[in-house]
Structures are given as C-alpha cells and as structure tokens.
Design an enzyme around this catalytic site. Sequence first.
Site, PDB file in Angstrom:
ATOM      1  CG  HIS A   1     -34.888 -34.856 -15.462  1.00 47.91           C
ATOM      2  ND1 HIS A   1     -35.402 -35.686 -14.483  1.00 47.91           N
ATOM      3  CD2 HIS A   1     -33.862 -34.199 -14.870  1.00 47.91           C
ATOM      4  CE1 HIS A   1     -34.715 -35.528 -13.370  1.00 47.91           C
ATOM      5  NE2 HIS A   1     -33.759 -34.636 -13.575  1.00 47.91           N
TER       6      HIS A   1
ATOM      7  CG  ASN B   1     -37.497 -43.546 -16.114  1.00 51.58           C
ATOM      8  OD1 ASN B   1     -38.718 -43.685 -16.173  1.00 51.58           O
ATOM      9  ND2 ASN B   1     -36.894 -43.044 -15.064  1.00 51.58           N
TER      10      ASN B   1
ATOM     11  CG  ASP C   1     -41.071 -37.111 -11.254  1.00 53.08           C
ATOM     12  OD1 ASP C   1     -41.061 -38.216 -11.825  1.00 53.08           O
ATOM     13  OD2 ASP C   1     -40.024 -36.487 -10.986  1.00 53.08           O
TER      14      ASP C   1
ATOM     15  CD  GLU D   1     -38.230 -37.890 -16.374  1.00 54.12           C
ATOM     16  OE1 GLU D   1     -38.803 -38.618 -15.572  1.00 54.12           O
ATOM     17  OE2 GLU D   1     -37.711 -36.823 -16.067  1.00 54.12           O
TER      18      GLU D   1
ATOM     19  CG  HIS E   1     -37.521 -45.527  -5.390  1.00 60.90           C
ATOM     20  ND1 HIS E   1     -37.005 -46.212  -6.472  1.00 60.90           N
ATOM     21  CD2 HIS E   1     -37.457 -44.207  -5.725  1.00 60.90           C
ATOM     22  CE1 HIS E   1     -36.629 -45.344  -7.406  1.00 60.90           C
ATOM     23  NE2 HIS E   1     -36.901 -44.126  -6.976  1.00 60.90           N
TER      24      HIS E   1
ATOM     25  CG  HIS F   1     -41.308 -42.456 -13.292  1.00 63.02           C
ATOM     26  ND1 HIS F   1     -40.413 -42.482 -14.340  1.00 63.02           N
ATOM     27  CD2 HIS F   1     -41.333 -41.161 -12.866  1.00 63.02           C
ATOM     28  CE1 HIS F   1     -39.898 -41.257 -14.517  1.00 63.02           C
ATOM     29  NE2 HIS F   1     -40.446 -40.445 -13.641  1.00 63.02           N
ATOM     30  CG  MET F   2     -48.061 -46.142 -13.915  1.00 69.34           C
ATOM     31  SD  MET F   2     -48.849 -46.212 -12.300  1.00 69.34           S
ATOM     32  CE  MET F   2     -49.819 -44.730 -12.339  1.00 69.34           C
ATOM     33  NE  ARG F   3     -40.512 -46.659 -10.043  1.00 69.00           N
ATOM     34  CZ  ARG F   3     -39.610 -45.748 -10.348  1.00 69.00           C
ATOM     35  NH1 ARG F   3     -39.099 -45.684 -11.563  1.00 69.00           N
ATOM     36  NH2 ARG F   3     -39.191 -44.876  -9.458  1.00 69.00           N
TER      37      ARG F   3
HETATM   38  O1  DOR Z   1     -36.352 -38.606  -8.551  1.00 75.07           O
HETATM   39  C1  DOR Z   1     -36.553 -39.090  -9.656  1.00 75.07           C
HETATM   40  N1  DOR Z   1     -36.936 -40.375  -9.812  1.00 75.07           N
HETATM   41  N2  DOR Z   1     -36.397 -38.328 -10.745  1.00 75.07           N
HETATM   42  C2  DOR Z   1     -36.458 -38.829 -11.987  1.00 75.07           C
HETATM   43  O2  DOR Z   1     -36.278 -38.100 -12.917  1.00 75.07           O
HETATM   44  C3  DOR Z   1     -36.666 -40.275 -12.199  1.00 75.07           C
HETATM   45  C4  DOR Z   1     -37.393 -40.847 -11.064  1.00 75.07           C
HETATM   46  C5  DOR Z   1     -37.478 -42.362 -11.065  1.00 75.07           C
HETATM   47  O3  DOR Z   1     -37.805 -42.931 -12.110  1.00 75.07           O
HETATM   48  O4  DOR Z   1     -37.273 -42.964 -10.005  1.00 75.07           O
HETATM   49 ZN    ZN Z   2     -37.534 -36.418 -14.143  1.00 78.14          ZN
END
Ligand code: DOR
Ligand code: ZN
EC number: 3.5.2.3
Length: 420
Positions: A174, A89, A282, A140, A286, A57-59
């Site tokens: 997921h 996402n 994954d 996902e 944060h 998740h490269m934000r």
């Molecule tokens: O812990 C998680 N963080 N699980 C996920 O499926 C999404 C991810 C996120 O995008 O922060």
């Molecule tokens: Zn996930």
Amino acid sequence: MIADLVLRNATLPTGRRADIVVADGIVRHVGAAVRADETVDCTGYTCLPGAVDMHVHMRGGVQAGKEDWRTGSTSAVAGGVTVVVDQPNTVPPLTTPELLRARIREAEERTVCGFAVNAGVVPEADLAGMWGAGAMAFGETFAAPSSYGEGLDAETLRGLFARIHALGGVVTVHAEEVSGRAPATLADHDLARSGGGEARAVQKIAGLAPAGMRLHFCHLSTAASIEAARGTVEATPHHLFLSRRMFDPDDTRARVNPPLRDEETRRGLWSCWDRIDVVASDHAPHTIPEKSVPFETAPSGIPGVETMVPLLMAAVQRGRITLASVIEKTSWKPAAILGIPRAGFEPGNRADYALYPDEITRIDASHLHAKCGWSPFEGLDAVFPEEVIVGGTRAYAHGELREAHGAWYPGQGYLSRENK
Ligand code: DOR
Ligand code: ZN
C-alpha cells in the site's frame, strides 16, 4: 464416469458452446455431457471463471460487527467471486504463525467461498513462520498509515523486502504519501494523500525492492502511479467507477485510502486499463454508525467485493472493455501471481464459475449481502451473476445461497514444505 456436476450448454468466453463436466471440484472434460448428479442449464448466460479477489478485509474477530466470514464470503459469492485473499491488518494484526492459523480456522468454520490469508509485514513479525504456516502473500505492507495499519519507513521496508525476497514470497504494498492535518472533506483528503504523492511513493518503493523480488502494488489510483510501478499493479472498482464529485463534499462513506480522485484522474486510470494486471475490491467495510461521525475522525474504507465483477460486466455489455480483459484481471492473473490453481475451461482446472445474464440492472444496496448494508456504488449499472459454482458445488442460485463450503488455499511456503 458419473460426474458430480455438468454445466450444460455453457457459452465459453470464446463464444464456443460446450458442456463442462466436473468431479471432485475439478474440470474433467469439456465437450459432450456425461451422466451427472446435478446439471445446470447455462443457456442464455455467459460463463466466467470465478473471480479471485486478492484484496479483501473480511474483518471478523472483534470486528465482526463490521463483517464476518459468513457475510463477507456470501457477499463475494453473490458477486461472482469464488476466492478471496484476506489482508492481515486484523485486530490484532497477523504477525505470528499462531495468529495466522487461528485466522484460517475462523475462516474455515464460516466461509462459503475459497480463501487465502496474507501475512502481516512489520519488523517484529515472524515472516518465515507465517510463510511455512500457509500465508499466501506478504502484506498489504503499509508504506503509509491507513485504517488498522501503521506506516513503515524506507529503511524498515528495505529490510523487510530482503527477508521476504529470501523466502520467495510476493510482497503486496500500500503506497501513499500523507501530509497535512486531518482532512475535513473528500477534497482535503485527496490533497493530504495526493495522486502525486502516491506516484512518488510507488517510485521510492520500487527502488527499495531487491532485483528479482516479486512486487505487487495494491490499489493504484492514478495513471502516473501505474507508470511509476514495477512488478504487478492492482486497481479497484472504486477508483475506476467513482470520483469525488459524485458525493457531497463531506460524505464519509466515500472516504477511503487511497482517496477517490477527480473525474480527470479517474478517466486517466481507465487509459491504463491494458497495464492493470489485477482488479481487486479492497473490500473494507465499516458500519453506518462508524461512518456517522465528523469527517476528520471517520474510518477510511468501503465495501465492494460483491459489486466488483458486476460493475465490470456492465462495462463489457456497454462495449467499453472486453470480456477477455475482465477474465484476465479478475481471475487468471491474480491466480497466476499467487499460485492459486486456475479456474477455467480445460481439464484439470478448478471448477469455480459464475453465470451472467445479458441484462444490466442497477446496484441496490438492500439486495447486497455484506453486513454493513450500504454501498458507495448505489444506482450504478451492473450485471449480477444468476448462478455461482464454488469448487464444483452450486453455491448460489437465483438469489439464494445453497449449501457451500470454501477451500483454504495455502501459499507456496506451505506447499513446498508439504512436498519435501
Ligand atoms: O481505506 C482503507 N481501508 N484503506 C486501507 O488500506 C485499509 C482499509 C481498512 O482496512 O479499513
Ligand atoms: Zn490498502
């Protein structure tokens, strides 16, 4: 021929020594050297194909405070990952070809590693449009709610699976079951999203997929889930190397979905090593301020793209797993599942490599490159690469990022349209 790059005296995973001759990002010849613009002396290193981390998740965008494509891809390269597959996402989620194209442009401007972008899977999404626009895979797909993802029910999933199967794409899922109130501790979190619930969700989802559909389960955290799975399965470094008891009971930094489990479950996951197709990080960063809130409201997710292969390489050094299994699960199998050209040691292969020394060091978050600046793997054994080659170019050498640009890898929907 004058080559762009020669990796001289490389020790291949088979133990053979050879010179790898590269031009235009592709392996031209493996054997004796020719003249080249640049030479890397590989004596003393183990040469691995660059890893394909198929779950990051490269934000970026409005979430660039957590991570952006420059910091995230630098972190990838510094950990021997030369291609990342970004999850949809994002904010907003990727549900249209326009949003997907904008995401690809954002990445292209800043990335230093190769990349691909997946399509978001929700009923209102233009799945066919995103497939044609170059999505690598679907998901996902959230079969349970998670950070930045709403859970989908069984009938909705069945309908979406049928649409994706008709396109010929891979669905990545997921799978979890969520119960109870907001958890106050890591143990509560493990109960609310239990291992048993994950295995039930996996079984249910496997039953919803049409025969022959290409199904991939993301981040399975227990042996029972892996046994229940159909298709290909992925495991993360955090479920393999971390358990709840390594953290204070309410340490929000270790909060992740699926949750960290107990020691016994963690060891059980290792017992499935041969059945695990893919190890993916994954990577879900944060910031510390975001994590510094009561456990109940803290976001789930941990950074990990830079430490994934280094943790596995330390396990290789300790004799716990084979080098061949690490190459298979971090590079060749994810590339095969997705249809990304293979990095390797044969003419025609993608020239992505990482050179690993023999010495084991310990993970120190202050040396890592992700924007968030912390790691749940602090202090664990690791072997970091000294040199990383991306697309035939020296992207990273002895702790320094050099000039590098990563290519976009489109999915099969885009490639088959181009070939028509
Ligand atoms: O812990 C998680 N963080 N699980 C996920 O499926 C999404 C991810 C996120 O995008 O922060
Ligand atoms: Zn996930």
